[in-house]
Enzyme design. Structure first.
Site, PDB file in Angstrom:
ATOM      1  N   SER A 518       0.835  -1.187   0.000  1.00 50.60           N
ATOM      2  CA  SER A 518       0.000   0.000   0.000  1.00 50.60           C
ATOM      3  C   SER A 518       0.877   1.247   0.000  1.00 50.60           C
ATOM      4  CB  SER A 518      -0.950  -0.038   1.188  1.00 50.60           C
ATOM      5  OG  SER A 518      -2.021   0.842   0.987  1.00 50.60           O
ATOM      6  N   ASP A 605      -9.146  -4.773  -5.558  1.00 48.46           N
ATOM      7  CA  ASP A 605      -8.770  -3.775  -4.562  1.00 48.46           C
ATOM      8  C   ASP A 605      -9.624  -2.512  -4.723  1.00 48.46           C
ATOM      9  OD1 ASP A 605      -7.504  -1.962  -2.871  1.00 48.46           O
ATOM     10  OD2 ASP A 605      -5.494  -2.578  -3.437  1.00 48.46           O
ATOM     11  N   HIS A 637      -7.117  -5.558  -1.314  1.00 51.11           N
ATOM     12  CA  HIS A 637      -6.016  -4.751  -0.781  1.00 51.11           C
ATOM     13  C   HIS A 637      -5.209  -5.605   0.185  1.00 51.11           C
ATOM     14  CE1 HIS A 637      -4.199  -0.823  -0.542  1.00 51.11           C
ATOM     15  NE2 HIS A 637      -4.207  -0.854   0.773  1.00 51.11           N
TER      16      HIS A 637
END
Length: 694
Positions: A518, A605, A637
Site C-alpha cells: 500500500s 482492490d 487490498h
C-alpha cells in the site's frame, strides 16, 4: 492489545477506514550482476541455520482468535476446515468436543464475535477482497446460518453494542447511498432491522449502552472533524466539539460509560500527544485521566458492566499498559509474572471472571490461554503455529534514528541468525538489508512477532522498519510533519534510515532492497524512481503509482472524508495541489527505474485500483524496462488466502535471492494452489518459469 468484552466484539465486526494499509510484498530482478557481489556477505552461521518453511509463517494457523461466550459456557476460535479458516465452537469444559459452525470453502473467515446474548456467533465477510463486508450469524443451538445484511454492494459498520440489550445491535448500511451509512437497529435473533436514522452527510455515529444514537460526526471545511449531539435521532445543527485538520487523526471520542454520564476522548487539542480525558456529558467539563510526552495514548480496558476505564496503553517503542483499577492491576501483574514477552486480553465474560489471554513471546509462536481470575489458573488453550516451536526465530530490536532535520524516527530492526555473535545489536559484518515500509501512511510499525521480519531475517537479511513522519501514535507534530510530503520529506526519512543502517555497519550501500504494501508499495516505487541509485531492487504490493488517479478512484464511502486526503496529500482541484500530486507520482518517472522491480496486485482492490499497477507496468514496458507483475484475480487490498500469500512470498524471496544474494526456499509447486497470474516478467525471478511449467 487489551480490550473490554464489549469493545472486542465491536472491534471484531468493524472495518478499518482511513488508511491504505496492506501486508507487505516483494519485487523482481533484471540485474543479475549484483548477485555474486552481495552474496559474499552471507555468514556461515546464517547459511547453516535451517530454512523456516514459508507455510509455517504464512499458512493457516492451527487456531486463532479465541473467544469466550458472554456467559463463559462456550469457547470459539478460527481454525481450518478443509484448508479454509472457519469458526469452531466447543463447550468450555470440553474443548475437544468441537465442531465447525461455518463452511466457507473459498475465502477464509478472519473476524468473528459473539452476540451479546450468547445465542449466536457472528462474522463479517466480503467477496474476493472487494471490502463490501456483510454480517452473518450462526445459531449455536441449531447451526443455522443467516445473512443478516443480505444486500449487494454494501459495507456494514457496527455502530453500537450493549451490555444490557442482549438481542440487538446498531449497524450502519450504505445500501441506499454508497457514500453514507444509514443507522439501523438489527435484531440478531430474528434478523429484522428497523431504520433509526437516515444519513445524508455524516461520516459516522456513536451510541450509548441503551443503543441510543448520541453523536454524529463529519468532516468540516478545514479537514478537521465536527461532532454533533443527537437527540431523539435528530442531529443538532451546531457541533458541540470540533477539531482542526491538525488534530483530525489524533483526536476522537472513545465511547460512553454504560450509564451515559461520561464520554471518553483521546484528545490532542491544545497539546502534542493525545491524552485520555473523561467528559461529563451533562456539563461538558473534561478531566484528564492520563498523558504521555512521547506517544499518544492508545487502547483502553473498560469495565464490562460500567464501561469505566480500568487501564490504558502507551505505545512508543513498545506497548505498555497502566492499570487504574486495583483488581485489574493485580490480575495484570499476576499474568506478567507468568508470561514472557507481550500479552493482552482478547475476550472477557460478562462477569469478568474469565479471560482469554494472548501471549507473544517474540521468539516463539504466540500462545493463547484461559485465565480464571477467581481460581488464579492459567490454562493453555492453543499455540497458533506449533510448527514454529523450536524454529530459529530472531529477536526484534527497538532503535531510534535521527532524521536529517532532527526528528526521532522510532524503528525496529531484526538481524539474521548468527550475524551478531557479540550481542551488541549490530552484525559482525555488513549483511544485505530489506527496508520494510508500512502502509497507511497514517498507521505505524509496532514491536512484536512479525512474519515478514522473521522470513527475511531467516533468509539472511537485516530487516529495518521505520516509522517515518506521517506515522501515527507519536503525537500530532510528528504526524503533521508528513502533510503534503509524499515523495519528499517522508521519503527522506526512509533514505535517512537506510543511511543510518549503512553508517552503523548493518548493511552496505549496494545491498539494500525496499519493500512494502500500500503506502509501502508507493514508497517502493518512489524509491526506485526518485532515488534510483539508492536501492538494489524493490517489492511493491498494491502500491499507488499516480496520486491523482488514486484520489479520483477512492471508494464511495470515503467521500465524506476526502478533505483529509486533499489536506494531507494535495488537492487535485487546485493548480498547486495537482502539481504537487503529479510531482510525487512515480508513474511520471517510470523511465528512471534501473533496478529490479516486482509488483503484486489484487484485482478487486477498492482502495488502490488495479489500474495503479497496470499503468506503471505499461509505462515500464513502453520504456523497455523489465518488470515482474503478479496479479491475483480473487484478492483485494492485500492477500487473504494463505495459498496466495505463500505463493507471493515464494516469488518474493526468490527475487530477493537473485538481487541481494540471500537464501530462498525453491518455488517448487507453490503456485499450483494459488490464483497468481504472472502478467509480466516470469523470466526475471529464479525458478518462476519452471514453476509455471513454461
Amino acid at each position: 492489545m487489551f480490550h473490554s468484552a464489549k469493545s472486542a466484539r465491536m472491534l471484531a465486526a468493524s472495518v478499518a477506514a482511513l488508511a491504505l494499509s496492506a501486508p507487505a510484498i516483494l519485487s523482481a530482478d533484471h540485474h543479475a550482476n549484483s548477485t555474486a557481489q552481495n552474496g559474499a556477505s552471507m555468514t556461515s552461521t546464517a547459511e547453516a541455520t535451517p530454512l523456516i518453511p514459508r507455510d509455517a509463517l504464512f499458512g493457516n494457523p492451527t487456531k486463532a482468535q479465541g473467544r469466550l461466550s458472554p456467559d463463559g459456557q462456550w469457547l470459539s476460535w478460527l481454525a481450518p476446515k478443509d484448508g479454509v479458516l472457519n469458526i469452531w465452537v466447543a463447550p468450555r469444559d470440553n474443548p475437544d468436543d468441537a465442531k465447525a459452525m461455518t463452511s466457507s470453502t473459498d475465502r477464509p473467515i478472519r473476524q468473528h464475535f459473539w452476540a451479546p446474548d450468547g445465542k449466536s456467533v457472528n462474522y463479517i465477510q466480503d467477496k474476493g477482497g472487494d471490502e463490501n463486508f456483510l454480517l452473518y450469524k450462526v445459531d449455536v443451538a441449531t447451526g443455522e446460518e443467516t445473512t443478516l445484511t443480505p444486500f449487494e454492494n454494501t459495507r456494514v459498520q457496527i455502530i453500537g453494542t450493549s451490555e444490557t440489550i442482549k438481542d440487538s445491535i446498531l449497524v450502519g448500511l450504505n445500501n441506499r447511498n454508497p457514500q453514507f451509512h444509514d443507522v439501523y437497529m438489527l435484531n440478531l435473533n430474528t434478523g429484522e432491522s428497523e431504520l433509526v436514522l437516515q444519513n445524508e452527510s455524516y461520516a459516522g455515529f456513536m451510541a450509548d449502552d441503551t443503543l441510543t444514537v448520541r453523536m454524529a460526526f463529519r468532516q468540516n471545511a478545514e479537514g478537521g472533524t465536527d461532532y454533533f449531539k443527537v437527540t431523539d435521532n435528530v442531529v443538532a445543527n451546531e457541533p458541540f466539539e470540533a477539531t482542526a485538520m491538525e488534530d483530525s487523526l489524533t483526536t476522537s471520542p472513545a465511547g460512553y460509560t454504560t450509564d451515559g454520564s461520561t464520554l471518553y476522548w483521546i484528545d490532542s487539542r491544545g497539546r502534542n500527544t493525545a491524552a485520555l480525558y473523561a467528559q461529563d456529558t451533562a456539563t461538558g467539563e473534561k478531566t484528564m485521566i492520563a498523558e504521555d510526552d512521547k506517544a499518544d495514548l492508545g487502547g483502553t480496558i473498560r469495565d464490562p458492566k460500567t464501561g469505566e476505564v480500568e487501564a490504558y496503553s502507551v505505545n512508543y517503542l513498545q506497548n505498555e499498559w497502566v492499570a487504574i483499577d486495583p483488581d485489574l492491576k493485580a490480575s495484570m501483574e499476576w499474568l506478567d509474572e507468568r508470561l514472557d514477552g507481550e500479552f493482552g486480553i482478547s475476550s472477557r465474560t460478562d462477569d469478568d471472571q474469565t479471560w482469554i489471554v494472548w501471549n507473544d513471546p517474540l521468539t516463539a509462536p504466540s500462545a493463547t490461554y484461559i485465565y480464571d481470575r477467581a481460581a488464579s489458573t492459567l490454562t493453555p488453550f492453543y499455540v497458533a503455529r506449533p510448527e514454529l516451536e523450536g524454529a530459529p526465530l530472531q529477536p526484534m530490536q527497538t532503535v531510534e534514528i535521527t532524521s536529517r532535520d532532527g526528528l526521532t524516527l522510532p524503528s525496529y530492526l531484526t538481524l539474521p541468525p548468527g550475524s551478531d555473535t557479540d550481542g551488541d545489536g549490530r552484525p559482525d559484518e555488513a549483511v544485505p538489508m530489506v527496508l520494510l515500509v508500512h502502509g497507511g501512511p497514517w498507521a505505524r510499525d509496532e514491536y512484536g512477532f512479525n512474519s515478514a521480519h522473521q522470513m527475511l531475517a531467516n533468509r539472511g537479511y537485516a530487516v529495518l522498519s521505520t516509522n517515518f513522519r506521517g506515522s501515527t501514535g507519536f503525537g500530532k507534530d510528528f504526524l503533521n510533519a508528513g502533510n503534503k510530503q509524499w515523495g519528499l520529506k517522508m521519503h527522506d526519512d526512509l533514505i535517512d534510515a537506510t543511511d543510518w543502517a549503512i553508517s552503523e555497519g548493518i548493511t552496505s550501500e549496494s545491498q539494500v532492497a525496499i519493500m512494502g504494501g500500500s503506502y509501502g508499495g508507493y514508497a517502493t516505487l518512489a524509491g526506485l524512481t526518485f532515488t534510483p541509485d539508492k536501492f538494489a531492487c524493490g517489492v511493491d504490493i498494491v502500491g499507488p503509482s499516480n496520486l491523482e488517479t488514486l484520489l479520483s478512484t477512492i471508494p464511495p464511502y470515503w467521500a465524506p472524508l476526502v478533505k483529509i486526503f486533499h489536506e494531507r496529500m494535495g488537492d487535485p482541484n487546485t493548480e498547486e495541489g495537482l502539481a504537487l500530486l503529479k510531482a510525487a507520482s512515480p508513474l511520471y518517472k517510470a523511465d528512471q527505474i534501473t533496478k529490479p522491480l516486482l509488483i503484486a496486485q489484487g484485482a478487486n482492490d477498492p482502495r488502490v485500483k488495479q489500474s495503479e499497477s497496470d499503468q506503471i507496468v505499461g509505462a515500464m514496458k513502453e520504456a523497455g524496462i523489465p518488470v515482474t507483475y503478479v496479479l491475483y484475480p480473487d484478492e483485494g487490498h492485500g492477500f487473504a488466502k494463505p495459498a496466495n500469500n505463500i505463493a507471493f512470498f515464494g516469488i518474493a524471496e526468490n527475487f530477493l535471492s537473485e538481487c541481494l544474494g540471500g537464501r530462498a526456499e525453491p518455488l517448487g509447486d507453490v503456485l499450483e494452489p494459488s490464483t497468481a497470474e504472472i502478467v509480466e516478467g516470469a523470466e526475471h525471478v529464479k525458478g518462476l518459469q519452471d514453476a509455471l511449467g513454461s
